[in-house]
Design a protein around this motif. Structure first.
Motif, PDB file in Angstrom:
ATOM      1  N   MET A 119     -12.628  -9.312  13.126  1.00 20.30           N
ATOM      2  CA  MET A 119     -11.708  -9.285  11.989  1.00 20.30           C
ATOM      3  C   MET A 119     -10.892  -8.002  11.968  1.00 20.30           C
ATOM      4  N   MET A 120     -11.509  -6.881  12.313  1.00 20.59           N
ATOM      5  CA  MET A 120     -10.777  -5.622  12.319  1.00 20.59           C
ATOM      6  C   MET A 120      -9.726  -5.597  13.426  1.00 20.59           C
ATOM      7  N   ALA A 121     -10.028  -6.210  14.569  1.00 18.84           N
ATOM      8  CA  ALA A 121      -9.036  -6.277  15.647  1.00 18.84           C
ATOM      9  C   ALA A 121      -7.812  -7.065  15.177  1.00 18.84           C
ATOM     10  N   PHE A 122      -8.071  -8.168  14.471  1.00 22.48           N
ATOM     11  CA  PHE A 122      -6.976  -8.966  13.895  1.00 22.48           C
ATOM     12  C   PHE A 122      -6.252  -8.183  12.804  1.00 22.48           C
ATOM     13  N   ALA A 123      -7.023  -7.518  11.944  1.00 19.35           N
ATOM     14  CA  ALA A 123      -6.455  -6.848  10.774  1.00 19.35           C
ATOM     15  C   ALA A 123      -5.596  -5.654  11.155  1.00 19.35           C
ATOM     16  N   ILE A 124      -6.088  -4.817  12.042  1.00 19.65           N
ATOM     17  CA  ILE A 124      -5.358  -3.598  12.402  1.00 19.65           C
ATOM     18  C   ILE A 124      -4.035  -3.942  13.064  1.00 19.65           C
ATOM     19  N   ARG A 125      -4.043  -4.988  13.887  1.00 21.44           N
ATOM     20  CA  ARG A 125      -2.809  -5.405  14.543  1.00 21.44           C
ATOM     21  C   ARG A 125      -1.726  -5.751  13.513  1.00 21.44           C
ATOM     22  N   ILE A 126      -2.136  -6.434  12.454  1.00 21.51           N
ATOM     23  CA  ILE A 126      -1.192  -6.810  11.406  1.00 21.51           C
ATOM     24  C   ILE A 126      -0.879  -5.623  10.499  1.00 21.51           C
ATOM     25  N   ASN A 127      -1.904  -4.810  10.216  1.00 23.68           N
ATOM     26  CA  ASN A 127      -1.738  -3.761   9.211  1.00 23.68           C
ATOM     27  C   ASN A 127      -0.770  -2.671   9.638  1.00 23.68           C
ATOM     28  N   MET A 128      -0.607  -2.469  10.932  1.00 28.77           N
ATOM     29  CA  MET A 128       0.387  -1.500  11.395  1.00 28.77           C
ATOM     30  C   MET A 128       1.757  -1.833  10.812  1.00 28.77           C
ATOM     31  N   THR A 129       2.071  -3.123  10.848  1.00 26.44           N
ATOM     32  CA  THR A 129       3.368  -3.561  10.328  1.00 26.44           C
ATOM     33  C   THR A 129       3.416  -3.469   8.812  1.00 26.44           C
ATOM     34  N   TRP A 130       2.334  -3.899   8.137  1.00 23.00           N
ATOM     35  CA  TRP A 130       2.332  -3.885   6.672  1.00 23.00           C
ATOM     36  C   TRP A 130       2.405  -2.459   6.127  1.00 23.00           C
ATOM     37  N   VAL A 131       1.707  -1.528   6.749  1.00 20.78           N
ATOM     38  CA  VAL A 131       1.750  -0.134   6.292  1.00 20.78           C
ATOM     39  C   VAL A 131       3.157   0.433   6.452  1.00 20.78           C
ATOM     40  N   ALA A 132       3.757   0.193   7.620  1.00 22.61           N
ATOM     41  CA  ALA A 132       5.129   0.669   7.831  1.00 22.61           C
ATOM     42  C   ALA A 132       6.079   0.042   6.817  1.00 22.61           C
ATOM     43  N   THR A 133       5.873  -1.249   6.553  1.00 21.79           N
ATOM     44  CA  THR A 133       6.703  -1.938   5.555  1.00 21.79           C
ATOM     45  C   THR A 133       6.577  -1.281   4.194  1.00 21.79           C
ATOM     46  N   TYR A 134       5.350  -1.068   3.785  1.00 18.47           N
ATOM     47  CA  TYR A 134       5.141  -0.521   2.441  1.00 18.47           C
ATOM     48  C   TYR A 134       5.659   0.905   2.326  1.00 18.47           C
ATOM     49  N   LEU A 135       5.499   1.687   3.383  1.00 15.24           N
ATOM     50  CA  LEU A 135       6.016   3.055   3.352  1.00 15.24           C
ATOM     51  C   LEU A 135       7.537   3.058   3.229  1.00 15.24           C
ATOM     52  N   ILE A 136       8.190   2.130   3.903  1.00 16.58           N
ATOM     53  CA  ILE A 136       9.647   2.031   3.772  1.00 16.58           C
ATOM     54  C   ILE A 136      10.021   1.658   2.341  1.00 16.58           C
ATOM     55  N   TYR A 137       9.212   0.792   1.715  1.00 18.08           N
ATOM     56  CA  TYR A 137       9.479   0.388   0.328  1.00 18.08           C
ATOM     57  C   TYR A 137       9.295   1.539  -0.660  1.00 18.08           C
ATOM     58  N   ARG A 138       8.259   2.367  -0.459  1.00 20.57           N
ATOM     59  CA  ARG A 138       7.841   3.249  -1.545  1.00 20.57           C
ATOM     60  C   ARG A 138       7.866   4.741  -1.237  1.00 20.57           C
ATOM     61  N   LEU A 139       7.894   5.131   0.041  1.00 15.65           N
ATOM     62  CA  LEU A 139       7.819   6.556   0.357  1.00 15.65           C
ATOM     63  C   LEU A 139       9.020   7.324  -0.176  1.00 15.65           C
ATOM     64  N   ASP A 140      10.163   6.632  -0.292  1.00 16.25           N
ATOM     65  CA  ASP A 140      11.363   7.312  -0.785  1.00 16.25           C
ATOM     66  C   ASP A 140      11.178   7.837  -2.206  1.00 16.25           C
ATOM     67  N   LEU A 141      10.318   7.160  -2.994  1.00 19.95           N
ATOM     68  CA  LEU A 141      10.073   7.615  -4.363  1.00 19.95           C
ATOM     69  C   LEU A 141       9.420   8.992  -4.371  1.00 19.95           C
ATOM     70  N   LEU A 142       8.491   9.232  -3.446  1.00 20.25           N
ATOM     71  CA  LEU A 142       7.849  10.547  -3.361  1.00 20.25           C
ATOM     72  C   LEU A 142       8.863  11.603  -2.932  1.00 20.25           C
ATOM     73  N   ILE A 143       9.789  11.244  -2.041  1.00 24.78           N
ATOM     74  CA  ILE A 143      10.812  12.199  -1.606  1.00 24.78           C
ATOM     75  C   ILE A 143      11.769  12.504  -2.756  1.00 24.78           C
ATOM     76  N   VAL A 144      12.151  11.476  -3.511  1.00 17.43           N
ATOM     77  CA  VAL A 144      13.013  11.683  -4.683  1.00 17.43           C
ATOM     78  C   VAL A 144      12.328  12.600  -5.689  1.00 17.43           C
ATOM     79  N   SER A 145      11.024  12.393  -5.909  1.00 14.11           N
ATOM     80  CA  SER A 145      10.305  13.225  -6.887  1.00 14.11           C
ATOM     81  C   SER A 145      10.250  14.680  -6.432  1.00 14.11           C
TER      82      SER A 145
END
Length: 458
Positions: free
Chosen positions: A227-253
């Motif tokens: 399950m972790m082999a499956f999960a990590i493969r997908i999570n690389m993309t999801w983490v990058a996606t979420y950081l693109i969505y929300r990291l800018d808020l921390l930079i703005v702050s």
């Protein structure tokens, strides 16, 4: 009477199996959840001030980013492995619960160590209270996806809605009834996360413990590795996606202060609420793909319906933003402009979420990871360079550029795997929309009629 009851049960089963019904049910719960978040934010802004809303927004983003990292995508693996074989649920439940607590504690501690450099304007004690919720929230996420993997979509939506409703309930209790402040609100939210985690875990155990075979109720390291082999493969993309969505808020702050952060957080929240639609569709779509039901024709129909719904949703959010500007009051005058800049990018972001699902359900091409990581790096560099000059509007423009770039890349990757035309993927067909709506409406009417007959018979 027996015939009426049987007809009602059959229609209920038929309705629950329809993809469109699952999506409508999920979207409805997400809309209520979105309303909870918006009203809670209004209460904070009106009663505690714009700066407090900015602090709360930064804390929420920090916690949510750590949830993405700390979960390692295991919740999605729970969904897929539970959908493939329900015998995987007991060991996945035990593995996931232990992992959620260990990982949650580790990432909460890491965040607290890095916070003085990443979030200098946030009180560390307040952040520590919020971070204490991470192990509990991770456990809740992983166990809710087990319900989804079992096909219990109504249960999944009800529990997720009940969980998120505490955002508004706590704001009402703390800010209106107790007339207290931000510290108690964060403490109430963390306590609610712990209680919900316990309840959801108990419900998962009750749901699957009816099976007389108790041999699966154990730690299964082999299954965990798979399950972790499956999960990590997908999570690389999801983490990058979420950081693109929300990291800018921390930079703005960091550059503009909590007041400007509050305005940009509302603009981001309003536009990201539109993504509840594609996330709902993608969640149901992922379940179909995991069960081997994501054929090309079905996928293309989902893309076209989604394109139509995303376009309409993006149009509707624009007038709603002017209403929100009046509700939030002074200091939020730039809100509509920031939203207008973000809207085109949100359409692109929503569509790439859905188009990527058939790729997520299989072996993800390495190109997807490369695209997301590259866009994330570009996003960070552009925000660091342009936010001090252009302000929050610059952050919005960078987000739209990044969303559009990823969308184009995902479309190209999908067309490389399945050579189809752009119009086949994105342009809705009037007859198709009409037939789908008519069939769904007829089924709803039959369902309502059968229920009335059953009530009269009772």
């Amino acid at each position: 009477m027996v015939r009426q009851t049987g007809q009602f049960t059959q229609l209920k089963l038929e309705l629950s199996k329809r993809f469109s019904f699952s999506v409508v049910l999920t979207i409805t719960s997400r809309l209520v959840m979105a309303g909870n978040s918006v009203f809670a934010g209004l209460l904070i802004a009106r009663l505690l001030g714009k700066d407090s809303l900015g602090v709360m927004a930064v804390i929420s983003v920090a916690v949510s980013i750590m949830l993405q990292f700390g979960g390692f995508g295991l919740a999605n693996a729970n969904l897929s492995f539970a959908a493939q074989d329900e015998k995987n649920i007991p060991p996945a439940f035990i593995n996931g619960t232990i992992f959620a607590f260990l990982s949650g504690i580790a990432f909460a501690g890491l965040t607290l160590m890095l916070a003085p450099w990443l979030m200098p304007g946030i009180p560390m004690e307040l952040l520590a209270i919020a971070l204490a919720s991470i192990p509990f929230t991770l456990t809740t996420q992983m166990n809710l996806y087990l319900f989804l993997g079992k096909g219990q979509i109504t249960t999944y939506n009800f529990l997720e809605l009940a969980n998120q409703s505490f955002v508004l309930i706590n704001a009402i209790v703390v800010l209106l009834i107790l007339q207290s402040g931000l510290w108690n609100l964060v403490a109430f939210n963390t306590t609610a996360s712990a209680l919900v985690s316990i309840v959801v875990s108990a419900l998962v155990y009750k749901s699957v413990s009816r099976n007389p075979d108790k041999s699966n109720w154990r730690i299964d390291l082999q299954l965990f590795r798979q399950m972790m082999a499956f999960a990590i493969r997908i999570n690389m993309t999801w983490v990058a996606t979420y950081l693109i969505y929300r990291l800018d808020l921390l930079i703005v702050s960091g550059y503009l202060g909590m007041g400007e952060t509050a305005v940009y957080s509302v603009a981001s929240q309003v536009t990201l609420l539109v993504l509840l639609l594609p996330h709902s569709i993608a969640t149901m779509f992922q379940h179909r793909v995991a069960k081997g039901e994501g054929e090309l024709d079905f996928s293309l129909r989902v893309f076209r319906y989604s394109s139509f719904l995303m376009f309409v949703s993006c149009l509707l959010v624009i007038p709603g933003t002017f209403v929100l500007k009046m509700l939030y009051g002074p200091g939020f005058e730039d809100l509509p402009i920031q939203v207008l800049i973000l809207v085109p990018g949100i359409y692109c972001a929503g569509m790439q979420i859905i188009i990527s699902q058939p790729l997520v359900g299989k072996q993800l091409p390495i190109n997807i990871h490369t695209v997301w990581i590259a866009i994330l790096l570009i996003n960070i560099v552009l925000n660091l360079a342009l936010v001090p000059i252009l302000g929050a509007r610059g952050a919005a423009a960078i987000s739209t550029f990044c969303y559009a770039t990823v969308f184009i890349a995902i479309v190209c990757l999908f067309r490389h795997e399945r050579p189809v035309g752009i119009a086949e993927m994105l342009v809705p067909r009037i007859a198709e929309l009409r037939n789908s709506w008519d069939g769904f409406a007829r089924l709803l009417l039959r369902f309502a009629h059968a229920r009335r007959c059953q009530s009269r018979g009772g």
